[in-house]
Design an enzyme around this catalytic site. Structure first.
Site, PDB file in Angstrom:
ATOM      1  N   LYS A  39      11.649   8.440   9.090  1.00  0.00           N
ATOM      2  CA  LYS A  39      11.459   7.655  10.317  1.00  0.00           C
ATOM      3  C   LYS A  39      12.517   6.573  10.482  1.00  0.00           C
ATOM      4  O   LYS A  39      13.100   6.413  11.554  1.00  0.00           O
ATOM      5  CB  LYS A  39      10.082   6.985  10.327  1.00  0.00           C
ATOM      6  N   ASN A  62       7.625  -0.312  13.214  1.00  0.00           N
ATOM      7  CA  ASN A  62       7.473  -0.310  11.759  1.00  0.00           C
ATOM      8  C   ASN A  62       8.756  -0.725  11.048  1.00  0.00           C
ATOM      9  O   ASN A  62       8.785  -0.816   9.827  1.00  0.00           O
ATOM     10  CB  ASN A  62       7.051   1.092  11.306  1.00  0.00           C
ATOM     11  N   HIS A 108      -0.611   8.683   2.182  1.00  0.00           N
ATOM     12  CA  HIS A 108      -1.697   7.756   2.537  1.00  0.00           C
ATOM     13  C   HIS A 108      -3.077   8.372   2.315  1.00  0.00           C
ATOM     14  O   HIS A 108      -4.021   8.083   3.069  1.00  0.00           O
ATOM     15  CB  HIS A 108      -1.558   7.298   3.993  1.00  0.00           C
TER      16      HIS A 108
END
Length: 368
Positions: A39, A62, A108
């Protein structure tokens, strides 16, 4: 007070985040980027390419500035936002001009009950998007439903809508259909993962601007990110590579594939483990390194899985980890920090962990 009442009237008991508030007030087109890995690289690449074209771009989410801070700056031509699954969970009305999902892998698992919950959070980026950019090599993303225009990138054959790697007698090229945009050798970034990142960036930028020589120059000039397969240097014949940004299993597998082979290196591994299936990672480690130095909260977990397969050492700080790794690395070999874990058990973030690694290397070099 009025703003608070308006928000409650619109959302009721829903939890919203700063990205959702940003979406209510933004006045310029938004490029939104998510994925398990890559990302930040793609977000920065897209900014580099669009700025090379003379466009004004603001980066946030982010990475970079908090999105609400961006609203106080002069309106850009584009906002480029890196969005995590956590941020997307509480976002409902963002309407990107282009939304990209770079890849999807286990991460996650300490937050989500399973892969489906994590995937659903990622897919929210497409909810109101005009154009979707998706990885054609990713089995999960290949079957994503999206009503609008889809553009794909990957190794599969290029078409007028797909970006891929092509080959001829002169070399390998980032291409779309019959158009060759750049020779892979002209890029500053290396590795298969960065070819995918470059193709994704071309696909995203191609939606919003002409892929002119200036834009391609912005791609070719990009040197990569700190702490992501970053060459620290070679000391006493040992090459040290900082991949502290590898905070999940799939990222470390990429780092190992890019830097290590044939049991000719040492891996520094561990931290705050976020969950996931470790089987493939353990196999990759067993085939590519002869020694693993374990750090952080997950050291005992990895020790139980790896002992008897490779030499395992435990270290209580980064300096002792570097000393141990350097002791067992032979001349011409690699020491790779690629933890597969969050850094938050020992450090304030992956950046602090990477800097500690680099400081420890320089200290070791001076002492030896």
């Amino acid at each position: 007070a009025d703003l608070g009442f308006d928000i409650f009237a619109q959302y009721g008991s829903k939890v919203i985040g700063d990205i959702e508030l940003f979406a209510q007030y933004v006045k310029a087109p938004v490029i939104a980027i998510t994925g398990t890995n890559g990302k930040t690289t793609v977000t920065n690449l897209v900014c580099s390419m669009l700025r090379a074209a003379g466009l004004k771009v603001l980066k946030g989410g982010n990475v970079g500035s908090p999105v609400l801070d961006l609203l106080s700056e002069p309106r850009p031509d584009f906002y480029v936002l890196e969005l995590s699954s956590f941020q997307l969970e509480t976002t409902y009305s963002l309407k990107p001009i282009v939304a990209a999902i770079l890849n999807f892998a286990e991460d996650h698992m300490d937050r989500y009950e399973g892969l489906q919950g994590y995937l659903e959070a990622k897919l929210k980026i497409l909810r109101n998007a005009q154009v979707a950019v998706l990885n054609s090599d990713d089995d999960v993303l290949a079957s994503v439903n999206f009503a609008g225009r889809k553009i794909r990138f990957g190794r599969k054959e290029s078409t007028h809508e797909n970006y891929c790697l092509t080959r001829d007698s002169d070399g390998h090229y980032l291409s779309k259909g019959t158009v060759k945009y750049a020779d892979v050798k002209s890029l500053q970034i290396v590795g298969k993962h960065n070819i995918a990142n470059a193709l994704a960036s071309l696909a995203i930028c191609g939606v919003v601007t002409e892929l002119s020589p200036k834009v391609i120059a912005g791609l070719q000039a990009f040197e990569g990110l700190p702490h992501r397969i970053e060459l620290v240097g070679t000391f006493k014949g040992i090459t040290f590579i900082d991949d502290s940004k590898a905070t999940n299993i799939s990222a470390t597998k990429v780092g190992i594939d890019a830097c290590l082979s044939e049991r000719k290196g040492v891996l520094i591994l561990g931290g705050l483990f976020k969950g996931g299936n470790l089987e493939d990672l353990i196999k990759a480690i067993e085939s590519t390194v002869h020694t693993v130095v374990l750090i952080g909260q997950s050291a005992e977990l990895f020790y139980r899985l790896l002992r008897g397969r490779v030499r395992c050492l435990r270290a209580n700080c980064m300096k002792s980890a570097v000393v141990a790794a350097s002791t067992f690395a032979a001349y011409g070999e690699v020491v790779l920090l690629s933890p597969a874990c969050s850094s938050l058990d020992m450090f304030s973030g992956f950046e602090a962990r990477g800097l500690a690694f680099q400081d420890a290397i320089r200290s070791w070099g001076k002492e030896n």
